[in-house]
Design an enzyme around this catalytic site. Structure first.
Site, short mmCIF file in Angstrom:
data_model
loop_
_atom_site.label_atom_id
_atom_site.label_comp_id
_atom_site.label_asym_id
_atom_site.label_seq_id
_atom_site.Cartn_x
_atom_site.Cartn_y
_atom_site.Cartn_z
N GLY A 83 -34.38 64.51 23.07
CA GLY A 83 -35.38 64.74 22.02
C GLY A 83 -36.34 65.90 22.21
O GLY A 83 -36.80 66.47 21.23
N GLU A 123 -42.21 65.69 26.97
CA GLU A 123 -41.55 64.62 26.21
C GLU A 123 -41.78 64.85 24.72
O GLU A 123 -42.78 65.44 24.32
CB GLU A 123 -42.13 63.27 26.69
CG GLU A 123 -41.58 62.03 26.06
CD GLU A 123 -40.08 61.80 26.18
OE1 GLU A 123 -39.31 62.64 25.69
OE2 GLU A 123 -39.69 60.75 26.72
N ASP A 124 -40.86 64.39 23.90
CA ASP A 124 -41.03 64.54 22.45
C ASP A 124 -42.02 63.52 21.89
O ASP A 124 -42.89 63.85 21.10
CB ASP A 124 -39.68 64.43 21.72
CG ASP A 124 -38.89 63.18 22.08
OD1 ASP A 124 -39.30 62.43 22.99
OD2 ASP A 124 -37.83 62.94 21.46
N ASP A 130 -43.63 56.23 22.66
CA ASP A 130 -43.60 55.13 21.69
C ASP A 130 -44.07 53.87 22.44
O ASP A 130 -45.27 53.65 22.57
CB ASP A 130 -42.15 55.06 21.18
CG ASP A 130 -41.92 54.00 20.13
OD1 ASP A 130 -42.83 53.69 19.37
OD2 ASP A 130 -40.77 53.49 20.05
N LYS A 189 -47.54 57.40 19.73
CA LYS A 189 -47.78 56.28 18.81
C LYS A 189 -48.58 55.23 19.60
O LYS A 189 -47.99 54.33 20.21
CB LYS A 189 -46.46 55.63 18.38
CG LYS A 189 -45.56 56.46 17.50
CD LYS A 189 -44.31 55.62 17.15
CE LYS A 189 -43.28 56.39 16.41
NZ LYS A 189 -42.02 55.61 16.27
N PHE A 200 -41.26 55.20 12.07
CA PHE A 200 -40.16 55.98 12.64
C PHE A 200 -40.16 57.38 12.04
O PHE A 200 -40.25 57.57 10.83
CB PHE A 200 -38.82 55.28 12.37
CG PHE A 200 -37.73 55.83 13.22
CD1 PHE A 200 -37.62 55.46 14.57
CD2 PHE A 200 -36.81 56.74 12.72
CE1 PHE A 200 -36.64 55.99 15.38
CE2 PHE A 200 -35.81 57.27 13.54
CZ PHE A 200 -35.72 56.88 14.86
N ASP A 236 -34.51 62.37 16.45
CA ASP A 236 -33.31 62.05 15.66
C ASP A 236 -33.30 60.64 15.09
O ASP A 236 -34.00 59.74 15.57
CB ASP A 236 -32.07 62.19 16.55
CG ASP A 236 -32.00 61.05 17.58
OD1 ASP A 236 -32.97 60.87 18.34
OD2 ASP A 236 -30.98 60.33 17.59
N ARG A 258 -32.27 66.43 13.96
CA ARG A 258 -33.01 67.10 15.05
C ARG A 258 -33.44 68.52 14.68
O ARG A 258 -34.39 69.06 15.22
CB ARG A 258 -32.15 67.16 16.31
CG ARG A 258 -31.86 65.80 16.95
CD ARG A 258 -31.32 66.00 18.35
NE ARG A 258 -30.66 64.83 18.89
CZ ARG A 258 -31.28 63.84 19.53
NH1 ARG A 258 -32.58 63.88 19.71
NH2 ARG A 258 -30.60 62.81 20.00
P1 IMP Z 1 -40.42 54.77 24.50
O1 IMP Z 1 -39.66 54.54 25.76
O2 IMP Z 1 -40.42 53.56 23.62
O3 IMP Z 1 -41.81 55.34 24.70
O4 IMP Z 1 -39.62 55.79 23.62
C1 IMP Z 1 -39.35 57.03 24.04
C2 IMP Z 1 -38.13 57.62 23.35
O5 IMP Z 1 -37.71 56.88 22.19
C3 IMP Z 1 -38.48 58.98 22.85
O6 IMP Z 1 -38.27 59.93 23.86
C4 IMP Z 1 -37.55 59.15 21.67
O7 IMP Z 1 -36.33 59.68 22.10
C5 IMP Z 1 -37.36 57.75 21.13
N1 IMP Z 1 -38.23 57.48 19.97
C6 IMP Z 1 -39.35 56.74 19.95
N2 IMP Z 1 -39.90 56.70 18.72
C7 IMP Z 1 -39.11 57.47 17.94
C8 IMP Z 1 -39.17 57.87 16.54
O8 IMP Z 1 -40.06 57.52 15.75
N3 IMP Z 1 -38.16 58.68 16.13
C9 IMP Z 1 -37.15 59.11 16.94
N4 IMP Z 1 -37.08 58.79 18.24
C10 IMP Z 1 -38.04 57.97 18.74
MG MG Z 2 -36.84 61.43 24.04
#
Ligand code: IMP
Ligand code: MG
Length: 176
Positions: free
Chosen positions: A43, A98-99, A102, A130, A151, A158, A164
């Site tokens: 991402g 990081e992108d 979440d 978020k 989302f 993606d 992307r």
């Molecule tokens: P986490 O581990 O839940 O913090 O999520 C991290 C990863 O989940 C990110 O690096 C993204 O690749 C993916 N992700 C989380 N939220 C979104 C979203 O809203 N759209 C797309 N990818 C997401």
């Molecule tokens: Mg990611």
């Protein structure tokens, strides 16, 4: 691919303006230091390529692959390391790019596997955050934009590996 209904929430211009400011902050922070800039695949490849060009310092680039979403729009809570760093980070300054943060699970996992490698420092940067989705703690030093718990796609992010390439961030309005 089904047609998703997208609503732009952050424009290309807004992203680029914010990245220039983040680059200036990081340029100040890393003055006189050598940095290992780490792109967290997949991402963050778009954000990473724009951000590093706004940071003036001695830098090497490296890549890590992590997957957590397994082609769904929700997190499985399980993180898989798909590609490790080529560089040794012991005693070096690491910039994690990081992108989106979440639940925090991916970043928490990453920090746990990198800390034992004894870097001189770890600076964590994310384009999107978020705060309402948080499930576990992780350290975040610099955030591009805080967004609601919806989302989003575009600018590297993606839905099932699509969207992307969009130069902006859009909220998906018709995902269940
Ligand atoms: P986490 O581990 O839940 O913090 O999520 C991290 C990863 O989940 C990110 O690096 C993204 O690749 C993916 N992700 C989380 N939220 C979104 C979203 O809203 N759209 C797309 N990818 C997401
Ligand atoms: Mg990611």
């Amino acid at each position: 691919m089904e047609n998703l209904k997208l609503k732009t929430i952050i424009t290309e211009k807004e992203i680029q303006k914010r990245i220039a400011a983040m680059g200036a902050t990081l340029t100040d922070k890393f003055k006189g230091k050598e940095v290992v800039a780490v792109c967290i695949l997949k991402g963050s490849f778009v954000f990473f390529s724009d951000l590093i060009r706004q940071i003036q310092c001695d830098m090497v680039c490296d890549f890590m692959g992590l997957s957590s979403y397994h082609n769904k729009s929700y997190t499985s809570g399980e993180v898989k390391l798909t590609l490790d760093l080529n560089s040794t980070i012991e005693g070096r300054h690491v910039l994690l790019v990081e992108d989106i943060i979440d639940t925090g699970i991916t970043m928490n996992y990453l920090q746990q596997i990198l800390e034992p490698r004894k870097p001189a420092s770890i600076t964590t940067v994310t384009l999107l955050h978020k705060p309402e989705a948080k499930k576990v703690d992780c350290t975040v030093d610099l955030v591009g934009f805080k967004i609601p718990n919806d989302f989003v796609v575009g600018y590297g992010l993606d839905y099932q590996n699509h969207y992307r390439q969009l130069p902006y961030i859009a909220q998906v309005e018709n995902l269940n």
